[in-house]
Scaffold this motif. Structure first.
Motif, PDB file in Angstrom:
ATOM      1  N   ARG A 266       0.847  -1.192   0.000  1.00  0.00           N
ATOM      2  CA  ARG A 266       0.000   0.000   0.000  1.00  0.00           C
ATOM      3  C   ARG A 266       0.887   1.249   0.000  1.00  0.00           C
ATOM      4  O   ARG A 266       1.997   1.232   0.526  1.00  0.00           O
ATOM      5  CB  ARG A 266      -0.927   0.013   1.213  1.00  0.00           C
ATOM      6  N   PRO A 267       0.364   2.357  -0.565  1.00  0.00           N
ATOM      7  CA  PRO A 267       1.181   3.578  -0.633  1.00  0.00           C
ATOM      8  C   PRO A 267       1.183   4.369   0.669  1.00  0.00           C
ATOM      9  O   PRO A 267       0.194   4.387   1.401  1.00  0.00           O
ATOM     10  CB  PRO A 267       0.509   4.380  -1.750  1.00  0.00           C
ATOM     11  N   THR A 268       2.308   4.997   0.948  1.00  0.00           N
ATOM     12  CA  THR A 268       2.440   5.967   2.033  1.00  0.00           C
ATOM     13  C   THR A 268       2.913   7.276   1.413  1.00  0.00           C
ATOM     14  O   THR A 268       3.916   7.299   0.703  1.00  0.00           O
ATOM     15  CB  THR A 268       3.454   5.491   3.081  1.00  0.00           C
TER      16      THR A 268
ATOM     17  N   HIS B 262      -1.733  -5.259   9.843  1.00  0.00           N
ATOM     18  CA  HIS B 262      -2.187  -4.748  11.140  1.00  0.00           C
ATOM     19  C   HIS B 262      -3.704  -4.590  11.170  1.00  0.00           C
ATOM     20  O   HIS B 262      -4.358  -4.487  10.128  1.00  0.00           O
ATOM     21  CB  HIS B 262      -1.511  -3.406  11.459  1.00  0.00           C
ATOM     22  N   ARG B 263      -4.233  -4.554  12.398  1.00  0.00           N
ATOM     23  CA  ARG B 263      -5.668  -4.331  12.628  1.00  0.00           C
ATOM     24  C   ARG B 263      -5.937  -3.001  13.317  1.00  0.00           C
ATOM     25  O   ARG B 263      -7.067  -2.535  13.349  1.00  0.00           O
ATOM     26  CB  ARG B 263      -6.247  -5.452  13.498  1.00  0.00           C
ATOM     27  N   TYR B 264      -4.924  -2.423  13.911  1.00  0.00           N
ATOM     28  CA  TYR B 264      -5.091  -1.211  14.713  1.00  0.00           C
ATOM     29  C   TYR B 264      -4.319  -0.059  14.080  1.00  0.00           C
ATOM     30  O   TYR B 264      -3.346  -0.261  13.349  1.00  0.00           O
ATOM     31  CB  TYR B 264      -4.622  -1.453  16.149  1.00  0.00           C
ATOM     32  N   GLU B 265      -4.755   1.167  14.400  1.00  0.00           N
ATOM     33  CA  GLU B 265      -4.130   2.364  13.842  1.00  0.00           C
ATOM     34  C   GLU B 265      -4.202   3.498  14.860  1.00  0.00           C
ATOM     35  O   GLU B 265      -4.955   3.434  15.846  1.00  0.00           O
ATOM     36  CB  GLU B 265      -4.835   2.781  12.555  1.00  0.00           C
ATOM     37  N   VAL B 266      -3.435   4.561  14.619  1.00  0.00           N
ATOM     38  CA  VAL B 266      -3.474   5.739  15.489  1.00  0.00           C
ATOM     39  C   VAL B 266      -4.828   6.415  15.341  1.00  0.00           C
ATOM     40  O   VAL B 266      -5.314   6.636  14.229  1.00  0.00           O
ATOM     41  CB  VAL B 266      -2.338   6.720  15.135  1.00  0.00           C
ATOM     42  N   ASN B 267      -5.438   6.749  16.473  1.00  0.00           N
ATOM     43  CA  ASN B 267      -6.753   7.381  16.496  1.00  0.00           C
ATOM     44  C   ASN B 267      -6.655   8.796  15.924  1.00  0.00           C
ATOM     45  O   ASN B 267      -5.950   9.649  16.471  1.00  0.00           O
ATOM     46  CB  ASN B 267      -7.267   7.428  17.938  1.00  0.00           C
ATOM     47  N   PRO B 268      -7.367   9.097  14.815  1.00  0.00           N
ATOM     48  CA  PRO B 268      -7.295  10.435  14.204  1.00  0.00           C
ATOM     49  C   PRO B 268      -7.677  11.565  15.157  1.00  0.00           C
ATOM     50  O   PRO B 268      -7.226  12.703  14.974  1.00  0.00           O
ATOM     51  CB  PRO B 268      -8.282  10.336  13.037  1.00  0.00           C
TER      52      PRO B 268
ATOM     53  N   ILE C  87       4.798  12.289   9.504  1.00  0.00           N
ATOM     54  CA  ILE C  87       5.294  12.762   8.215  1.00  0.00           C
ATOM     55  C   ILE C  87       4.761  11.960   7.042  1.00  0.00           C
ATOM     56  O   ILE C  87       4.852  12.387   5.888  1.00  0.00           O
ATOM     57  CB  ILE C  87       6.830  12.735   8.185  1.00  0.00           C
ATOM     58  N   GLY C  88       4.192  10.766   7.317  1.00  0.00           N
ATOM     59  CA  GLY C  88       3.663   9.921   6.253  1.00  0.00           C
ATOM     60  C   GLY C  88       2.265   9.446   6.582  1.00  0.00           C
ATOM     61  O   GLY C  88       1.998   9.007   7.704  1.00  0.00           O
ATOM     62  N   LYS C  89       1.361   9.561   5.596  1.00  0.00           N
ATOM     63  CA  LYS C  89      -0.020   9.113   5.781  1.00  0.00           C
ATOM     64  C   LYS C  89      -0.447   8.295   4.564  1.00  0.00           C
ATOM     65  O   LYS C  89       0.259   8.269   3.549  1.00  0.00           O
ATOM     66  CB  LYS C  89      -0.948  10.322   5.966  1.00  0.00           C
TER      67      LYS C  89
ATOM     68  N   GLY D  84      -4.920  10.441   3.374  1.00  0.00           N
ATOM     69  CA  GLY D  84      -4.528  11.347   4.451  1.00  0.00           C
ATOM     70  C   GLY D  84      -5.212  11.076   5.769  1.00  0.00           C
ATOM     71  O   GLY D  84      -5.195  11.924   6.672  1.00  0.00           O
ATOM     72  N   LYS D  85      -5.776   9.888   5.929  1.00  0.00           N
ATOM     73  CA  LYS D  85      -6.525   9.564   7.146  1.00  0.00           C
ATOM     74  C   LYS D  85      -5.742   8.664   8.100  1.00  0.00           C
ATOM     75  O   LYS D  85      -5.920   8.744   9.318  1.00  0.00           O
ATOM     76  CB  LYS D  85      -7.847   8.877   6.772  1.00  0.00           C
ATOM     77  N   ARG D  86      -4.910   7.796   7.558  1.00  0.00           N
ATOM     78  CA  ARG D  86      -4.183   6.840   8.395  1.00  0.00           C
ATOM     79  C   ARG D  86      -2.743   7.292   8.570  1.00  0.00           C
ATOM     80  O   ARG D  86      -2.063   7.663   7.624  1.00  0.00           O
ATOM     81  CB  ARG D  86      -4.216   5.444   7.766  1.00  0.00           C
ATOM     82  N   MET D  87      -2.282   7.206   9.815  1.00  0.00           N
ATOM     83  CA  MET D  87      -0.919   7.606  10.125  1.00  0.00           C
ATOM     84  C   MET D  87       0.030   6.441   9.819  1.00  0.00           C
ATOM     85  O   MET D  87      -0.109   5.355  10.385  1.00  0.00           O
ATOM     86  CB  MET D  87      -0.795   7.998  11.598  1.00  0.00           C
ATOM     87  N   GLU D  88       0.976   6.669   8.928  1.00  0.00           N
ATOM     88  CA  GLU D  88       1.878   5.615   8.476  1.00  0.00           C
ATOM     89  C   GLU D  88       3.295   5.766   9.027  1.00  0.00           C
ATOM     90  O   GLU D  88       3.968   4.779   9.282  1.00  0.00           O
ATOM     91  CB  GLU D  88       1.938   5.604   6.941  1.00  0.00           C
ATOM     92  N   ILE D  89       3.762   7.021   9.163  1.00  0.00           N
ATOM     93  CA  ILE D  89       5.135   7.257   9.639  1.00  0.00           C
ATOM     94  C   ILE D  89       5.122   8.376  10.662  1.00  0.00           C
ATOM     95  O   ILE D  89       4.519   9.422  10.445  1.00  0.00           O
ATOM     96  CB  ILE D  89       6.091   7.665   8.493  1.00  0.00           C
ATOM     97  N   VAL D  90       5.786   8.140  11.787  1.00  0.00           N
ATOM     98  CA  VAL D  90       5.957   9.181  12.807  1.00  0.00           C
ATOM     99  C   VAL D  90       7.452   9.380  13.019  1.00  0.00           C
ATOM    100  O   VAL D  90       8.237   8.435  12.978  1.00  0.00           O
ATOM    101  CB  VAL D  90       5.251   8.791  14.126  1.00  0.00           C
ATOM    102  N   GLU D  91       7.846  10.640  13.216  1.00  0.00           N
ATOM    103  CA  GLU D  91       9.260  10.931  13.384  1.00  0.00           C
ATOM    104  C   GLU D  91       9.422  12.152  14.284  1.00  0.00           C
ATOM    105  O   GLU D  91       8.631  13.092  14.219  1.00  0.00           O
ATOM    106  CB  GLU D  91       9.926  11.174  12.031  1.00  0.00           C
TER     107      GLU D  91
END
Length: 556
Positions: A427-429, A456-462, A476-478, A482-489
Motif C-alpha cells: 500500500r502507498p504511504t 495490522h488491525r489497529y491504527e493511530v486514532n485520528p 510525516i507519512g499518511k 490522508g486519514k491513516r498515520m503511516e510514519i511518525v518521526e
C-alpha cells in the motif's frame, strides 16, 4: 535466468496467518496480501523477486480447491480420491504458478524451484511426493532436477551417513529419485564420507554437495559455487552458454560481484553495532526472521558487524523488578548500553509496558529508535502519556473500554474472523508537506510516496493527531487519503522513527530496507554518510525485481 520459487507446506492450515509465531516462526506477508511461510521471505530476499500467495501451497489449500470443484460438480459424479484428483491438482497448481512473472521484466520464468517441506516418510507429505514423481515424468528429460537435502550428523567425531542412506532409500522407493544430494553438516565432509554416500545412494561423487555451516548464511552461495553446482545444473538442464542473452550474463556477473563484495568480506568488519531488539516472542528467533535479515542487510551496507541483543519486553516492567530483580536489571543494562533500540511488531498487551519504557528511554537519551507496527503504536501511546499529559492513554487492543484510546481498531476490519482479515499487502504511504527535514524521507531518496507492505488491525486514532503534533510528534507519512498515520518521526532527535507498515518484508541483501538502514546507520554513527551515498548513487526506495531473460523453457 528468470527464477521463480514455490514452497509446499504439508500442514492443513490454508495459510500461515493464524499461526503462533512462537510455534511456527514469522508469518511473512507478500505484496498481494498473502500471509505465507517464512521461507518465501528468504526466496524474495535471495532472488530479488515478488511472489504471490499462490507460490505457497498447503494441504489445506489443495483440499479446499478440490472440494470446491467437487461441490460445483466439476468431476461429473466421479469418486474423488487422493490419486488422481489431489495429485493432479498439485501438479496443475505448480505448472500454472511456475509461469507467473516474478521480476521487473514481467517475463515468464525459466526455472522454478519447488521446495517440499517436511520429512521423508511423513503421512501428510505422501500426496505431494507422488505428485512430484508424476510431474518428473510429465516435465520430461532435462527439465526436472531433484535435490534431496539430508543432515549428516557428527557423533563422537565420526560423520554418520546412515540417516542419509535411509532417507534416500525411502524417497527412491516412492519414485522421487535424487539427482543431487545436499548434505547439511557442521564441518566439511571428509572425502570418505562423500564417497560412502555416493556409493550407497547410487549417485556420482560429484552429485554429493556438502552444505556446511558458514560464518553467515549469505556465504552459502559462494560455497555452492566452489563445489561446482553451476556446471552440474547446466549439464542437468542442458543449458548452453549461448542460450542466455549477453545482457543477462553481464547483469548476473555484476550482481555476483556485488554479492561477494558484501558477504565474503563480512568476517573482516571489526567494528560492531549493538542493537537491542525489545520483543515478546524472543524465545524463538525465527519469529522475527525478516527483522533479523533486514538488520543484517543494513549492517553489511554500513560495513559493520551486527551484534543483536535480545531483550524480553516483560523483563523491563516493574513486575519483573519485584519477582526477578536480576532479569530486570540485566534487561535494562542491555537497553541502556545498546547503540540503538528496536521494537518490532506483535499482538496483544503482554510486554507492551516494557516496550513503552524502552521507547521512552531511547527518546529521552537520544538513542536511535525504530518502532515497527506495534513498535510505532507503543511509542505513540508513551508520547501521549508523557508529553501530552494523557496519563491513561492506551490501545483498544489492550483495553477496549478505556476512555483515551490513542490506538483504535480499524473500522473496516472483521472482528469475528482472524484469518486474512487484517490490512494486508502493498500500500502507498504519502509524505506530507513540510516533511523535507525528515531523515527517513531522505533515505527514500526524497520520494513523494513509497510502497510498503502492511499487516495490522489497529491504527493511530485520528482524534488525537492534533494534540500529539502540537506536542512535537510529527506524522510525516499518511495513507493516500490522508486519514491513516503511516510514519511518525521526531525532528530534534538523531533517529526516532515509527512506521505502521513492515519495511522488513521488502528488504533485500543488495538493497536494504530504508527505515532499517537508517536505524542501523544512526546506531553506527554513519547516517549522514549513508544517506549521502544513497542520494549520489540515485538508488530508489526498495524494489523487487532485478533479473530478466528470454523464456527458454521451464525447469523444475
Amino acid at each position: 535466468m528468470h527464477v521463480s520459487s514455490i514452497k509446499i507446506d504439508p500442514y492443513l492450515n490454508v495459510d500461515a496467518g493464524t499461526m503462533n509465531p512462537k510455534e511456527h516462526g514469522e508469518v511473512f506477508v507478500l505484496s498481494d496480501g498473502g500471509e505465507v511461510d517464512l521461507d518465501l521471505g528468504n526466496y524474495e530476499r535471495y532472488l530479488n523477486i515478488t511472489l504471490t500467495r499462490e507460490n505457497n501451497i498447503t494441504t489445506g489449500k489443495i483440499y479446499q480447491h478440490v472440494i470446491e470443484k467437487e461441490r460445483r460438480g466439476d468431476y461429473l459424479g466421479k469418486t474423488v480420491q487422493v490419486v488422481p484428483h489431489i495429485t493432479d491438482a498439485i501438479q496443475a497448481w505448480i505448472e500454472r504458478v511456475s509461469k507467473i512473472p516474478v521480476d521487473d521484466t514481467n517475463e515468464e520464468p525459466d526455472v522454478c524451484i519447488v521446495e517440499l517441506g517436511g520429512t521423508v516418510g511423513d503421512i501428510e507429505s505422501m500426496p505431494f511426493v507422488e505428485a512430484l514423481t508424476q510431474l518428473r515424468h510429465r516435465a520430461g528429460k532435462n527439465n526436472f532436477l531433484n535435490i534431496h537435502v539430508s543432515y549428516v550428523p557428527t557423533i563422537n567425531g565420526e560423520q554418520k551417513t546412515k540417516p542419509t542412506q535411509h532417507a534416500v532409500k525411502s524417497v527412491r522407493s516412492a519414485g522421487l529419485i535424487p539427482d543431487l544430494i545436499a548434505c547439511r553438516c557442521e564441518r566439511p565432509l571428509e572425502r570418505s564420507t562423500i564417497e560412502k554416500i555416493a556409493h550407497h545412494c547410487q549417485v556420482e561423487v560429484e552429485q554429493v554437495v556438502a552444505v556446511r555451516d558458514m560464518p553467515t548464511i549469505y556465504q552459502v552461495p559462494v560455497l555452492l559455487e566452489e563445489q561446482g553446482l553451476i556446471p552440474l545444473l547446466r549439464e542437468a538442464f542442458k543449458i548452453q552458454g549461448d542460450a542466455i542473452p549477453a545482457a543477462m550474463v553481464r547483469k548476473g556477473a555484476k550482481i555476483w560481484r556485488q554479492w561477494k563484495s558484501l558477504t565474503v568480506t563480512q568476517d573482516h568488519y571489526y567494528e560492531q553495532v549493538n542493537v537491542a531488539l525489545v520483543g515478546k516472542y524472543i524465545e524463538l528467533h525465527d519469529s522475527y526472521l525478516s527483522v533479523i535479515k533486514s538488520l543484517e542487510h543494513s549492517a553489511m551496507r554500513c560495513r559493520r558487524k551486527l551484534n543483536l541483543i535480545w531483550v524480553d519486553a516483560e523483563h523491563l516492567e516493574p513486575a519483573t523488578r519485584q519477582s526477578d530483580p536480576a532479569k530486570f536489571h540485566k534487561a535494562w543494562h542491555e537497553v541502556c548500553t545498546a547503540s540503538g533500540v528496536l521494537v518490532p511488531g506483535g499482538f496483544g498487551q503482554r510486554g507492551t509496558e516494557g516496550m513503552m519504557a524502552a521507547a521512552k528511554w531511547a527518546r529521552d537519551n537520544r538513542t536511535p529508535y525504530l518502532g515497527v507496527c506495534l513498535g510505532m503504536q507503543v511509542a505513540v501511546i508513551e508520547y501521549a502519556r508523557t508529553m501530552c499529559g494523557i496519563t491513561d492513554a492506551t490501545s483498544e487492543e489492550f483495553n477496549a473500554k478505556a476512555n483515551d484510546k490513542v490506538i483504535v481498531f480499524m473500522p473496516e476490519i472483521d472482528k469475528a474472523t482472524l484469518g486474512g482479515t487484517m490490512r494486508l499487502g502493498l500500500r502507498p504511504t504519502v509524505f506530507q508537506a513540510g516533511s523535507e527535514w525528515s531523515r527517513l524521507r531522505a533515505l527514500y531518496n526524497n520520494a513523494p510516496e513509497v510502497l510498503e507492505r502492511h499487516r495490522h488491525r489497529y491504527e493511530v486514532n485520528p482524534e488525537y493527531i492534533e494534540r500529539l503534533e502540537q506536542a512535537g510528534l510529527t506524522f510525516i507519512g499518511k495513507d493516500e487519503e490522508g486519514k491513516r498515520m503511516e510514519i511518525v518521526e521526531l525532528k530534534d532527535h538523531p533517529y526516532f522513527v515509527g512506521v505502521q507498515y513492515h519495511p522488513e518484508y521488502l528488504s533485500r541483501v543488495l538493497d536494504p530496507s530504508r527505515p532499517y538502514l537508517g536505524f542501523v546507520a544512526a546506531s553506527a554513527g554513519c547516517l549522514e554518510q549513508v544517506t549521502a551515498d544513497l542520494l549520489s548513487d540515485g538508488i530508489d526506495s526498495p524494489v523487487n525485481g532485478v533479473n530478466g531473460a528470454a523464456d527458454k523453457g521451464k525447469h523444475f
